[in-house]
Design a protein around this motif. Sequence first.
Motif, mmCIF file in Angstrom:
data_model
loop_
_atom_site.group_PDB
_atom_site.id
_atom_site.type_symbol
_atom_site.label_atom_id
_atom_site.label_comp_id
_atom_site.label_asym_id
_atom_site.label_seq_id
_atom_site.Cartn_x
_atom_site.Cartn_y
_atom_site.Cartn_z
ATOM 1 N N UNK A 95 -2.138 43.211 -24.077
ATOM 2 C CA UNK A 95 -0.988 42.949 -23.226
ATOM 3 C C UNK A 95 -0.672 44.165 -22.357
ATOM 4 N N UNK A 96 -0.469 43.922 -21.053
ATOM 5 C CA UNK A 96 -0.145 45.012 -20.129
ATOM 6 C C UNK A 96 1.354 45.320 -20.189
ATOM 7 N N UNK A 97 1.684 46.591 -20.115
ATOM 8 C CA UNK A 97 3.078 47.038 -20.135
ATOM 9 C C UNK A 97 3.519 47.415 -18.732
ATOM 10 N N UNK A 98 4.695 46.913 -18.345
ATOM 11 C CA UNK A 98 5.294 47.261 -17.059
ATOM 12 C C UNK A 98 6.438 48.226 -17.329
ATOM 13 N N UNK A 99 6.337 49.431 -16.739
ATOM 14 C CA UNK A 99 7.279 50.505 -17.045
ATOM 15 C C UNK A 99 7.979 50.996 -15.774
ATOM 16 N N UNK A 100 9.043 51.764 -15.989
ATOM 17 C CA UNK A 100 9.720 52.513 -14.912
ATOM 18 C C UNK A 100 10.117 51.628 -13.726
ATOM 19 N N UNK A 101 10.708 50.478 -14.015
ATOM 20 C CA UNK A 101 11.177 49.608 -12.937
ATOM 21 C C UNK A 101 12.382 50.255 -12.252
ATOM 22 N N UNK A 102 12.245 50.510 -10.951
ATOM 23 C CA UNK A 102 13.309 51.173 -10.196
ATOM 24 C C UNK A 102 13.537 50.455 -8.864
ATOM 25 N N UNK A 103 14.769 50.497 -8.389
ATOM 26 C CA UNK A 103 15.109 49.897 -7.094
ATOM 27 C C UNK A 103 15.978 50.868 -6.308
ATOM 28 N N UNK A 104 15.639 51.068 -5.032
ATOM 29 C CA UNK A 104 16.434 51.910 -4.148
ATOM 30 C C UNK A 104 16.779 51.163 -2.874
ATOM 31 N N UNK A 105 17.955 51.432 -2.331
ATOM 32 C CA UNK A 105 18.399 50.806 -1.087
ATOM 33 C C UNK A 105 18.212 51.801 0.062
ATOM 34 N N UNK B 34 19.186 47.972 4.731
ATOM 35 C CA UNK B 34 18.256 47.119 5.477
ATOM 36 C C UNK B 34 17.115 46.620 4.593
ATOM 37 N N UNK B 35 16.690 47.456 3.642
ATOM 38 C CA UNK B 35 15.614 47.035 2.732
ATOM 39 C C UNK B 35 15.905 47.553 1.320
ATOM 40 N N UNK B 36 15.354 46.843 0.365
ATOM 41 C CA UNK B 36 15.336 47.306 -1.016
ATOM 42 C C UNK B 36 13.906 47.681 -1.355
ATOM 43 N N UNK B 37 13.719 48.873 -1.878
ATOM 44 C CA UNK B 37 12.384 49.334 -2.253
ATOM 45 C C UNK B 37 12.277 49.238 -3.775
ATOM 46 N N UNK B 38 11.375 48.399 -4.243
ATOM 47 C CA UNK B 38 11.223 48.128 -5.675
ATOM 48 C C UNK B 38 9.874 48.658 -6.144
ATOM 49 N N UNK C 294 -4.949 45.047 -7.865
ATOM 50 C CA UNK C 294 -6.263 45.117 -8.496
ATOM 51 C C UNK C 294 -6.161 46.034 -9.701
ATOM 52 N N UNK C 295 -6.287 45.459 -10.889
ATOM 53 C CA UNK C 295 -6.128 46.242 -12.115
ATOM 54 C C UNK C 295 -7.495 46.543 -12.719
ATOM 55 N N UNK C 296 -7.758 47.830 -12.915
ATOM 56 C CA UNK C 296 -9.055 48.285 -13.456
ATOM 57 C C UNK C 296 -8.838 49.104 -14.724
ATOM 58 N N UNK C 297 -7.900 48.690 -15.541
ATOM 59 C CA UNK C 297 -7.618 49.323 -16.832
ATOM 60 C C UNK C 297 -7.021 50.723 -16.719
ATOM 61 N N UNK C 298 -6.658 51.106 -15.509
ATOM 62 C CA UNK C 298 -6.017 52.401 -15.283
ATOM 63 C C UNK C 298 -4.563 52.184 -14.853
ATOM 64 N N UNK C 299 -3.769 53.235 -14.960
ATOM 65 C CA UNK C 299 -2.371 53.158 -14.532
ATOM 66 C C UNK C 299 -2.279 52.846 -13.040
ATOM 67 N N UNK C 300 -1.435 51.880 -12.693
ATOM 68 C CA UNK C 300 -1.265 51.477 -11.297
ATOM 69 C C UNK C 300 0.218 51.561 -10.930
ATOM 70 N N UNK C 301 0.508 52.219 -9.826
ATOM 71 C CA UNK C 301 1.876 52.299 -9.310
ATOM 72 C C UNK C 301 2.059 51.231 -8.233
ATOM 73 N N UNK C 302 3.052 50.381 -8.390
ATOM 74 C CA UNK C 302 3.304 49.287 -7.453
ATOM 75 C C UNK C 302 4.627 49.542 -6.741
ATOM 76 N N UNK C 303 4.619 49.461 -5.413
ATOM 77 C CA UNK C 303 5.840 49.622 -4.622
ATOM 78 C C UNK C 303 5.881 48.536 -3.554
ATOM 79 N N UNK C 304 6.970 47.802 -3.495
ATOM 80 C CA UNK C 304 7.132 46.729 -2.519
ATOM 81 C C UNK C 304 8.500 46.852 -1.854
ATOM 82 N N UNK C 305 8.576 46.404 -0.591
ATOM 83 C CA UNK C 305 9.834 46.396 0.143
ATOM 84 C C UNK C 305 10.370 44.973 0.240
#
Length: 294
Positions: free
Chosen positions: A169-179, A198-202, A253-264
């Motif tokens: 099972x993959x773990x999702x950590x450090x969920x943060x949101x900035x305006x 104007x945007x939320x950065x998640x 694209x998950x290759x068994x390494x830590x991935x940082x995801x950022x979306x607006x």
Amino acid sequence: MENQKNNNLLKAIILVLVLALLGSLYYNFKLSNRTNILEADVKNVSTEKENILKDLEELKSSYDAALAENTTMSDEIIAEREKVVQLMEEIKRAKSDVSSLSKYRQMYNNLDVKNKELMREIEVLKQQNAELTTNLDSTKVVLEEAKGYNQVLVGQNEELSKTVEKGSKLSVLNLKTGAYKLRNSGKEIATEKASRTDILKISFTIAENNIAKSGDKTYYVQVIDSKSNVLGDKSTISFGDKSLTYSFASTVQYENKTVQVTENLPGKGFEKGTYFVNVFDKGELVSKSTFTLK
């Protein structure tokens, strides 16, 4: 002449005895007075110790009551409750004096301030949940699940988790949101004000897992404002007999390494108040957080 000398000597002896008696009486008085003061101090110290322990017990009871309500702030409450219990144990073991009790009273005051802050936050969440239950529209169940605070979603997640091997099972950590406010130049300026947003950065992190299956991984992000509105795309997707309304989907694209995801998440007319951010892996809630716009 001889009698005169004897009389003088007798007077001198009597004077010495009187002075000695007066000195003894004064000493006994001071000793008794000091004893009374010490006894009063000991009693005052004991009373203050009992008062502090009683106040701490009331703090502990308030946290116990909050936990019994299954509040979503249980992690914070448990941590603060543990601080109260530890201080109570320390005071019970300590040899109390005026100095140490003054220190313990200040420590209690600090814990009391934090308790009042948490209780206010809990009351805000209660009010928001009460408002949510009045919205008997077609998205009621989905919105309640999205907040992550009702037992239906918890039960569904538990059922889903039983079908998945824990080790993969993959773990999702450090969920943060900035305006942020967008300048004409494209520069992003952080803000806490709803009117300037104007945007939320998640952003969140997918943890490394060597035994998980690699490949494309899609997460569904749901943002709910203080009016219980789902922001963004408001798309709905079904997973078996369950459905989810989400703000946007993020595929990595998950290759068994830590991935940082950022979306607006762009928008306008953002409401003031507390926002709820939930990240789903298919129909399973894997991370959640809140933030506030003033």
